[in-house]
Design an enzyme around this catalytic site. Structure first.
Site, PDB file in Angstrom:
ATOM      1  CG  HIS A  73      -1.776   9.193   4.721  1.00  0.00           C
ATOM      2  ND1 HIS A  73      -1.420  10.101   5.677  1.00  0.00           N
ATOM      3  CD2 HIS A  73      -2.804   8.478   5.234  1.00  0.00           C
ATOM      4  CE1 HIS A  73      -2.194   9.964   6.730  1.00  0.00           C
ATOM      5  NE2 HIS A  73      -3.056   8.980   6.492  1.00  0.00           N
ATOM      6  CB  CYS A 158      20.860 -13.916  -4.182  1.00  0.00           C
ATOM      7  SG  CYS A 158      19.618 -15.103  -4.758  1.00  0.00           S
TER       8      CYS A 158
END
Length: 185
Positions: A73, A158
Site C-alpha cells: 500500500h 433499485c
C-alpha cells in the site's frame, strides 16, 4: 517521459462494472492503471476482467504483499499521479472520511502524498446519497482535498429515480485527465 500511474479504486456498488470502461480508456491513453478493489466490489465485477484491461495485477487484499521487501500500500501510494475512487460506496466514503484503514483502498488513500489529486465519484441510492451522514462525510473529504464527481439523476438499479447514479464515464475521464494535466504543470 515517465508513464503516469492512476490508482483506480473500485468499491462495492452495482456501478462497479463501469470500472471496466474507465480502466480500458485510461490504459488506451497510455496511463498505467493499478486497480484497487474492495472485497464487496469483486461480487459485482471480477478482478480478471480489470486485469485483462489494465494488463496489470489487481490489488484486493491489504495483507497480500507480493514483494517481501516492499509494503504494497505504501509503494502504490508513492507511485500514484492520481487517486480515483469510482464508484465510491457510502461505506468507502465513510471509511475515508474518518481515517478507517481496514481495506486496501482506504489504506492506500491514507498513505497518499498530499500532492496527489484525489477524485471520488459516489454511486448509491438517492436516499443514501442525500443522507446527512453521507453528505457530512463528503464534506470532510472535500475539506482534506478530495474532489467529488457528483452523481447523475437517473433510474437507479433499485428501481428508484433520483440522484445517485455514477457520473457518466466521459465525465469521470474528463475530470481525471484534467487532474493529471494539472499535476504535470
Amino acid at each position: 517521459m515517465k508513464q503516469k500511474h492512476v490508482l483506480l479504486g473500485v468499491s462495492g456498488s452495482i456501478s462497479a462494472y463501469k470500472a471496466a470502461d474507465l480502466t480500458n480508456e485510461l490504459t488506451k491513453k497510455g496511463y498505467a492503471v493499478d486497480v484497487l478493489m474492495t472485497q464487496n466490489s469483486t461480487q459485482f465485477i471480477t478482478p480478471l476482467t480489470l486485469q485483462s484491461l489494465s494488463k496489470r495485477p489487481i490489488h484486493v487484499d491489504v495483507m497480500q504483499e507480493r514483494q517481501p521487501d516492499r509494503i504494497n500500500h505504501i509503494e502504490l501510494a508513492k507511485q500514484a499521479d492520481l487517486f480515483l475512487l469510482a464508484p465510491a460506496s457510502a461505506n468507502s466514503i465513510g471509511k475515508l472520511a474518518h481515517g478507517i484503514a481496514d481495506d486496501l483502498i482506504s489504506t492506500v488513500a491514507l498513505a497518499l502524498p498530499l500532492s496527489v489529486p484525489r477524485l471520488i465519484a459516489p454511486a448509491m441510492n438517492t436516499v443514501m446519497y442525500e443522507n446527512p451522514i453521507v453528505q457530512r462525510n463528503l464534506g470532510i473529504l472535500k475539506e482534506v482535498g478530495f474532489q467529488e464527481i457528483e452523481p447523475r439523476e437517473a433510474l437507479l438499479a433499485c428501481g428508484d429515480f433520483g440522484r445517485g447514479a455514477l457520473a457518466a464515464t466521459e465525465t469521470i475521464l474528463e475530470k481525471a485527465l484534467t487532474a493529471l494535466e494539472v499535476r504535470s504543470v
